[in-house]
Design a protein around this motif. Structure first.
Motif, PDB file in Angstrom:
ATOM      1  N   ASP A 164      -1.071   0.092   9.312  1.00 18.66           N
ATOM      2  CA  ASP A 164      -0.140  -1.040   9.233  1.00 18.66           C
ATOM      3  C   ASP A 164      -0.817  -2.336   9.663  1.00 18.66           C
ATOM      4  OD1 ASP A 164       1.938   0.600   8.375  1.00 18.66           O
ATOM      5  OD2 ASP A 164       2.597   1.037  10.413  1.00 18.66           O
ATOM      6  N   THR A 165      -1.631  -2.252  10.718  1.00 23.90           N
ATOM      7  CA  THR A 165      -2.348  -3.443  11.190  1.00 23.90           C
ATOM      8  C   THR A 165      -3.281  -3.979  10.114  1.00 23.90           C
ATOM      9  OG1 THR A 165      -2.250  -2.676  13.483  1.00 23.90           O
ATOM     10  CG2 THR A 165      -3.945  -4.310  12.943  1.00 23.90           C
ATOM     11  N   GLN A 166      -3.965  -3.074   9.435  1.00 25.51           N
ATOM     12  CA  GLN A 166      -4.908  -3.477   8.384  1.00 25.51           C
ATOM     13  C   GLN A 166      -4.204  -4.221   7.256  1.00 25.51           C
ATOM     14  OE1 GLN A 166      -6.474   0.384   7.505  1.00 25.51           O
ATOM     15  NE2 GLN A 166      -7.989   0.347   9.143  1.00 25.51           N
ATOM     16  N   ALA A 189      -0.982   9.150  15.212  1.00 21.50           N
ATOM     17  CA  ALA A 189      -0.088   8.000  15.391  1.00 21.50           C
ATOM     18  C   ALA A 189      -0.890   6.703  15.510  1.00 21.50           C
ATOM     19  CB  ALA A 189       0.787   8.203  16.625  1.00 21.50           C
ATOM     20  N   ARG A 190      -2.007   6.759  16.253  1.00 19.46           N
ATOM     21  CA  ARG A 190      -2.848   5.566  16.401  1.00 19.46           C
ATOM     22  C   ARG A 190      -3.384   5.108  15.045  1.00 19.46           C
ATOM     23  NH1 ARG A 190      -4.898   8.174  20.974  1.00 19.46           N
ATOM     24  NH2 ARG A 190      -6.744   8.868  19.809  1.00 19.46           N
ATOM     25  N   ASN A 191      -3.808   6.055  14.234  1.00 23.73           N
ATOM     26  CA  ASN A 191      -4.389   5.692  12.947  1.00 23.73           C
ATOM     27  C   ASN A 191      -3.333   5.248  11.942  1.00 23.73           C
ATOM     28  OD1 ASN A 191      -7.446   6.118  12.832  1.00 23.73           O
ATOM     29  ND2 ASN A 191      -6.764   7.942  13.913  1.00 23.73           N
ATOM     30  N   LEU A 192      -2.128   5.806  12.025  1.00 26.26           N
ATOM     31  CA  LEU A 192      -1.039   5.316  11.182  1.00 26.26           C
ATOM     32  C   LEU A 192      -0.697   3.875  11.545  1.00 26.26           C
ATOM     33  CD1 LEU A 192       1.316   8.446  11.057  1.00 26.26           C
ATOM     34  CD2 LEU A 192      -0.015   7.493   9.160  1.00 26.26           C
ATOM     35  N   ALA A 193      -0.680   3.588  12.849  1.00 26.01           N
ATOM     36  CA  ALA A 193      -0.436   2.209  13.289  1.00 26.01           C
ATOM     37  C   ALA A 193      -1.561   1.288  12.822  1.00 26.01           C
ATOM     38  CB  ALA A 193      -0.303   2.164  14.811  1.00 26.01           C
ATOM     39  N   LEU A 194      -2.794   1.804  12.827  1.00 21.34           N
ATOM     40  CA  LEU A 194      -3.936   1.007  12.374  1.00 21.34           C
ATOM     41  C   LEU A 194      -3.808   0.668  10.892  1.00 21.34           C
ATOM     42  CD1 LEU A 194      -6.666  -0.286  12.893  1.00 21.34           C
ATOM     43  CD2 LEU A 194      -7.743   1.943  12.539  1.00 21.34           C
ATOM     44  N   ARG A 252      -9.013   1.604   4.787  1.00 24.15           N
ATOM     45  CA  ARG A 252      -7.995   2.663   4.714  1.00 24.15           C
ATOM     46  C   ARG A 252      -8.633   4.025   4.464  1.00 24.15           C
ATOM     47  NH1 ARG A 252      -2.629   1.658   3.905  1.00 24.15           N
ATOM     48  NH2 ARG A 252      -2.428   3.220   2.253  1.00 24.15           N
ATOM     49  N   VAL A 253      -9.675   4.078   3.646  1.00 23.65           N
ATOM     50  CA  VAL A 253     -10.370   5.351   3.424  1.00 23.65           C
ATOM     51  C   VAL A 253     -10.892   5.897   4.746  1.00 23.65           C
ATOM     52  CG1 VAL A 253     -12.448   6.404   2.447  1.00 23.65           C
ATOM     53  CG2 VAL A 253     -11.000   4.964   1.016  1.00 23.65           C
ATOM     54  N   ALA A 254     -11.541   5.039   5.545  1.00 24.53           N
ATOM     55  CA  ALA A 254     -12.086   5.479   6.831  1.00 24.53           C
ATOM     56  C   ALA A 254     -10.978   5.955   7.758  1.00 24.53           C
ATOM     57  CB  ALA A 254     -12.868   4.346   7.486  1.00 24.53           C
ATOM     58  N   THR A 255      -9.861   5.238   7.784  1.00 28.19           N
ATOM     59  CA  THR A 255      -8.745   5.609   8.665  1.00 28.19           C
ATOM     60  C   THR A 255      -8.097   6.910   8.205  1.00 28.19           C
ATOM     61  OG1 THR A 255      -8.358   3.249   9.069  1.00 28.19           O
ATOM     62  CG2 THR A 255      -6.604   4.769   9.706  1.00 28.19           C
ATOM     63  N   CYS A 258       0.844  -1.201   0.000  1.00 28.10           N
ATOM     64  CA  CYS A 258       0.000   0.000   0.000  1.00 28.10           C
ATOM     65  C   CYS A 258       0.879   1.251   0.000  1.00 28.10           C
ATOM     66  CB  CYS A 258      -0.904   0.017   1.233  1.00 28.10           C
ATOM     67  SG  CYS A 258      -1.936  -1.454   1.408  1.00 28.10           S
ATOM     68  N   PRO A 259       0.397   2.355  -0.543  1.00 25.65           N
ATOM     69  CA  PRO A 259       1.171   3.601  -0.554  1.00 25.65           C
ATOM     70  C   PRO A 259       1.480   4.084   0.863  1.00 25.65           C
ATOM     71  CG  PRO A 259      -0.715   3.736  -2.038  1.00 25.65           C
ATOM     72  CD  PRO A 259      -0.901   2.499  -1.228  1.00 25.65           C
ATOM     73  N   ALA A 260       2.674   4.630   1.044  1.00 28.93           N
ATOM     74  CA  ALA A 260       3.039   5.219   2.339  1.00 28.93           C
ATOM     75  C   ALA A 260       2.212   6.486   2.565  1.00 28.93           C
ATOM     76  CB  ALA A 260       4.521   5.545   2.366  1.00 28.93           C
ATOM     77  N   VAL A 261       1.900   6.748   3.821  1.00 23.98           N
ATOM     78  CA  VAL A 261       1.029   7.875   4.159  1.00 23.98           C
ATOM     79  C   VAL A 261       1.793   9.013   4.830  1.00 23.98           C
ATOM     80  CG1 VAL A 261      -0.945   8.590   5.573  1.00 23.98           C
ATOM     81  CG2 VAL A 261      -1.009   6.425   4.329  1.00 23.98           C
ATOM     82  N   GLU A 262       2.709   8.678   5.718  1.00 25.55           N
ATOM     83  CA  GLU A 262       3.357   9.719   6.542  1.00 25.55           C
ATOM     84  C   GLU A 262       3.986  10.823   5.708  1.00 25.55           C
ATOM     85  OE1 GLU A 262       5.457   8.539  10.220  1.00 25.55           O
ATOM     86  OE2 GLU A 262       5.056   6.481   9.596  1.00 25.55           O
ATOM     87  N   GLY A 263       4.616  10.463   4.592  1.00 27.13           N
ATOM     88  CA  GLY A 263       5.281  11.469   3.766  1.00 27.13           C
ATOM     89  C   GLY A 263       4.329  12.447   3.108  1.00 27.13           C
ATOM     90  N   SER A 264       3.033  12.122   3.095  1.00 22.81           N
ATOM     91  CA  SER A 264       2.040  13.003   2.478  1.00 22.81           C
ATOM     92  C   SER A 264       1.307  13.874   3.497  1.00 22.81           C
ATOM     93  CB  SER A 264       1.011  12.170   1.714  1.00 22.81           C
ATOM     94  OG  SER A 264       1.623  11.446   0.670  1.00 22.81           O
ATOM     95  N   LEU A 265       1.686  13.755   4.759  1.00 27.70           N
ATOM     96  CA  LEU A 265       1.013  14.530   5.805  1.00 27.70           C
ATOM     97  C   LEU A 265       1.690  15.880   6.008  1.00 27.70           C
ATOM     98  CD1 LEU A 265       0.375  11.791   8.536  1.00 27.70           C
ATOM     99  CD2 LEU A 265      -1.173  12.592   6.734  1.00 27.70           C
ATOM    100  N   PRO A 266       0.914  16.908   6.344  1.00 27.09           N
ATOM    101  CA  PRO A 266       1.503  18.203   6.699  1.00 27.09           C
ATOM    102  C   PRO A 266       2.049  18.143   8.123  1.00 27.09           C
ATOM    103  CG  PRO A 266      -0.851  18.277   7.018  1.00 27.09           C
ATOM    104  CD  PRO A 266      -0.544  16.917   6.448  1.00 27.09           C
TER     105      PRO A 266
END
Length: 282
Positions: A217-219, A210-215, A251-254, A191-199
């Motif tokens: 990965d869990t998904q 942080a909780r949702n980023l971890a989620l 992932r959309v919901a998260t 899946c595409p990385a998310v953190e690098g796209s966050l402000p």
């Protein structure tokens, strides 16, 4: 507190009622047509004639007063909730007799719940832009299967387990090393990385983000586990329908929750949903 929507709702209620009537009629006609088909071995004709129907909790009665600026967006998402249920009921009829004991839950009800979570999150966000944001609408996301299909699941599960046992014995006769081959054939999901796209993330939002980023990965981990466990199951589109599709909805919901968390105290990022789709590397 008033929960009334604009005049659109009265017409919408009539339209929804008509759509529901057509949907039920369609399910009955499709079920009747299927009843005339020759069933697979171990299945009775009555099993195929009774796919049941999916019902979901009503949402409008749980909404607060909707600001004028949010009414159009809320109305669109309420209509989308109805569309999602209609599509799920259509798929229920089209896939009668497919998959194993948990097919309906994994391929229809589960994905539907994920879509509803994302849509309900958008409703919360739309209202929250100019008024107090409602919380907890996700509790209305799960739907249930009613009708004869629900009652017949236990019997079908026994048949499926018996068939699975026979398949396992056949696999053992073919030779050792089959498990390792299946694991290799399953591939992996990326899946595409998310953190690098966050402000920049405000301090007040960092824990929730942080909780949702971890989620996320869990998904992906759960999806890869399911990929290995279901090797050889379903048809050509099984992985897309039962694994990649539901994963994208989760992932959309998260990602929506991440956007909302940041947007409470800073500029809300938009478009993170573009990072939701994942791919299978074989």
């Amino acid at each position: 507190m008033s929960r009334a929507l604009p005049k659109y709702n009265k017409g919408r209620v009539v339209m929804i009622g008509g759509a529901a009537a057509l949907l039920v009629s369609g399910a009955v006609v499709a079920g009747s047509a299927l009843a005339g088909e020759t069933p697979d071995k171990g299945r009775s004709a009555s099993t195929y004639a009774s796919p049941g129907t999916i019902s979901c909790p009503a949402v409008e009665g749980s909404l607060p007063a909707i600001p004028a600026s949010a009414q159009a967006e809320v109305a669109r998402n309420l209509a989308l909730l109805d569309t999602q249920v209609g599509e799920a009921n259509k798929r229920l009829v089209e896939t009668v007799g497919q998959g194993g004991a948990n097919f309906v839950q994994n391929a229809i009800l589960g994905p539907l719940e994920d879509k509803r979570v994302a849509t309900l999150n958008r409703i919360e966000t739309a209202i929250g832009r100019t008024a107090a944001k409602p919380e907890g609408l996700e509790a209305l996301a799960p739907c249930t299967l009613g009708g004869d299909a629900a009652a017949g699941d236990a019997g079908n599960a026994a048949d499926d387990q018996a068939g699975a046992g026979q398949g396992a014995e056949a696999g053992q006769e073919e030779g050792d090393g089959g498990d390792a081959g299946d694991a290799g054939a399953a591939g992996t999901i990326s899946c595409p990385a998310v953190e690098g796209s966050l402000p920049a993330i405000p301090a007040s939002a960092q824990a929730e983000v942080a909780r949702n980023l971890a989620l996320l990965d869990t998904q992906v981990g759960e999806a890869n586990k399911r990929l290995v466990e279901t090797v050889g199951q379903g048809g050509a589109n099984f992985v897309q329908n039962a694994i990649l599709g539901p994963l994208e909805d989760k992932r959309v919901a998260t990602l929506n929750r991440i956007e909302t968390a940041i947007g409470r105290t800073a500029a809300k990022p938009e478009g993170l949903e573009a990072l939701a789709p994942c791919t299978l590397n074989e």
